[in-house]
Design a protein around this motif. Structure first.
Motif, PDB file in Angstrom:
ATOM      1  N   LYS A  19     -75.194 -30.137  61.464  1.00  0.00           N
ATOM      2  CA  LYS A  19     -75.713 -28.811  61.809  1.00  0.00           C
ATOM      3  C   LYS A  19     -74.611 -28.031  62.513  1.00  0.00           C
ATOM      4  O   LYS A  19     -74.181 -28.390  63.610  1.00  0.00           O
ATOM      5  CB  LYS A  19     -76.947 -28.913  62.702  1.00  0.00           C
ATOM      6  N   ALA A  20     -74.144 -26.986  61.880  1.00  0.00           N
ATOM      7  CA  ALA A  20     -73.047 -26.188  62.431  1.00  0.00           C
ATOM      8  C   ALA A  20     -73.520 -25.376  63.630  1.00  0.00           C
ATOM      9  O   ALA A  20     -74.681 -24.958  63.699  1.00  0.00           O
ATOM     10  CB  ALA A  20     -72.497 -25.253  61.357  1.00  0.00           C
ATOM     11  N   PRO A  21     -72.616 -25.123  64.592  1.00  0.00           N
ATOM     12  CA  PRO A  21     -72.994 -24.301  65.750  1.00  0.00           C
ATOM     13  C   PRO A  21     -73.208 -22.841  65.364  1.00  0.00           C
ATOM     14  O   PRO A  21     -72.780 -22.393  64.289  1.00  0.00           O
ATOM     15  CB  PRO A  21     -71.791 -24.452  66.688  1.00  0.00           C
ATOM     16  N   LYS A  22     -73.858 -22.110  66.226  1.00  0.00           N
ATOM     17  CA  LYS A  22     -74.083 -20.678  66.005  1.00  0.00           C
ATOM     18  C   LYS A  22     -72.737 -19.966  65.824  1.00  0.00           C
ATOM     19  O   LYS A  22     -71.765 -20.269  66.500  1.00  0.00           O
ATOM     20  CB  LYS A  22     -74.823 -20.089  67.199  1.00  0.00           C
ATOM     21  N   ASN A  23     -72.710 -19.020  64.905  1.00  0.00           N
ATOM     22  CA  ASN A  23     -71.523 -18.216  64.572  1.00  0.00           C
ATOM     23  C   ASN A  23     -70.424 -19.022  63.897  1.00  0.00           C
ATOM     24  O   ASN A  23     -69.251 -18.613  63.888  1.00  0.00           O
ATOM     25  CB  ASN A  23     -70.964 -17.491  65.805  1.00  0.00           C
ATOM     26  N   ALA A  24     -70.791 -20.150  63.307  1.00  0.00           N
ATOM     27  CA  ALA A  24     -69.815 -20.930  62.535  1.00  0.00           C
ATOM     28  C   ALA A  24     -69.322 -20.112  61.348  1.00  0.00           C
ATOM     29  O   ALA A  24     -70.069 -19.349  60.740  1.00  0.00           O
ATOM     30  CB  ALA A  24     -70.440 -22.234  62.066  1.00  0.00           C
ATOM     31  N   CYS A  25     -68.039 -20.292  61.029  1.00  0.00           N
ATOM     32  CA  CYS A  25     -67.373 -19.462  60.027  1.00  0.00           C
ATOM     33  C   CYS A  25     -66.800 -20.294  58.892  1.00  0.00           C
ATOM     34  O   CYS A  25     -66.098 -21.285  59.133  1.00  0.00           O
ATOM     35  CB  CYS A  25     -66.243 -18.670  60.695  1.00  0.00           C
ATOM     36  N   ASP A  26     -67.099 -19.886  57.679  1.00  0.00           N
ATOM     37  CA  ASP A  26     -66.419 -20.386  56.488  1.00  0.00           C
ATOM     38  C   ASP A  26     -65.161 -19.535  56.333  1.00  0.00           C
ATOM     39  O   ASP A  26     -65.215 -18.415  55.848  1.00  0.00           O
ATOM     40  CB  ASP A  26     -67.342 -20.229  55.269  1.00  0.00           C
TER      41      ASP A  26
END
Length: 291
Positions: A19-26
């Motif tokens: 589960k990626a943290p909030k505001n995670a960026c590709d």
């Protein structure tokens, strides 16, 4: 001229375990077409299946990613309109990296900057046409430096060796795509990887720990790419980016499930603080995302 076709991406993306943290960026993905609206370049070595902004948004929703950096790919050449259109529709969630040549004026670059572009990319890889004219490339770099942009280089392992002195002359941020495409079957002791690690000790060098499916000959889940990414993170955790590379142009085999690629991250960086640096803090700092 008949154009090389590409495999279509896996559109049945799994839900990742991580589960990626909030505001995670590709920090490395693409939009392709639709080619009826945004035609492919006649000079392109490949014409991929359409990969519109709607497909990208669907992928990011499945992966739990809130931000993205759209990287102009060579199939669109120097026509950056598809990317700019996607950025404009993102409500501030997207930034971009363009492809340009020395016909672009300072005004052209300012317009791209206003549209959310923060870097310029040059391809060196053979299957995309090989190295650019280095004099013209340097002219472009000099035009974008005042904007605070960075340089993105898409290189094969041998290019890191061949052009090491050329890259070393620049003091703007330099971002290496896909871990320099160093093949995992040559081990972490190969010369190209050692040179990349040396460059990463310089404060202006960044690297994307993306492209695991490109450097691994074995297919999913691409675990053989993990030590390469781990080594780079150990050197410069504050200058590491991660991306999917969706929709994965020019993959010859082993088209990935993007959930598998995201699930590599906790193997590469087991602690949450480093994960947040890679997915949130580093791209926010480089691309100017704001909470």
């Amino acid at each position: 001229m008949k154009k090389k076709s590409c495999m279509a991406p896996n559109k049945n993306t799994s839900t990742p375990k991580y589960k990626a943290p909030k505001n995670a960026c590709d920090a490395h993905c693409h939009v392709f077409g639709p080619h009826e609206i945004f035609p492919y370049s006649d000079k392109a070595t490949y014409w991929p299946p359409d990969g519109p902004k709607e497909d990208l948004a669907k992928l990011h929703k499945t992966l739990g990613l809130d931000r993205a950096v759209l990287v102009q790919a060579s199939c669109h050449g120097i026509d950056n309109r598809a990317m700019i259109d996607a950025i404009a529709s993102s409500n501030g969630a997207y930034r971009g990296v363009c492809i340009a040549d020395d016909t672009f004026s300072v005004k052209d670059f300012k317009e791209l900057d206003d549209g959310g572009v923060r870097g310029v990319r040059f391809n060196f890889v053979t299957h995309l046409g090989g190295a650019p004219d280095l004099v013209k490339m340097e002219n472009v770099i000099n035009k974008v430096i005042p904007l605070g942009w960075h340089l993105v280089i898409h290189v094969n392992a041998e290019d890191i060796i061949k052009y090491a002195d050329f890259f070393a002359k620049f003091d703007l941020p330099i971002v290496v795509d896909h871990m320099g495409r160093v093949p995992t079957n040559l081990t972490v002791h190969q010369e190209a990887y050692k040179i990349l690690c040396e460059f990463m000790k310089k404060e202006n060098w960044w690297v994307k720990i993306s492209g695991s499916e490109r450097i691994s000959p074995h297919g999913a889940p691409f675990y053989d790419a993990v030590p390469y990414a781990q080594g780079l993170v150990a050197i410069a955790p504050d200058r590491i980016l991660w991306g999917t590379d969706y929709p994965h142009p020019n993959i010859k085999e082993h088209m990935p499930d993007d959930a598998d690629l995201l699930d590599l991250l906790p193997l590469i960086a087991p602690d949450e603080e480093t994960q947040k640096k890679i997915l949130v803090d580093n791209p926010a700092r480089l691309y100017g995302f704001e909470d």
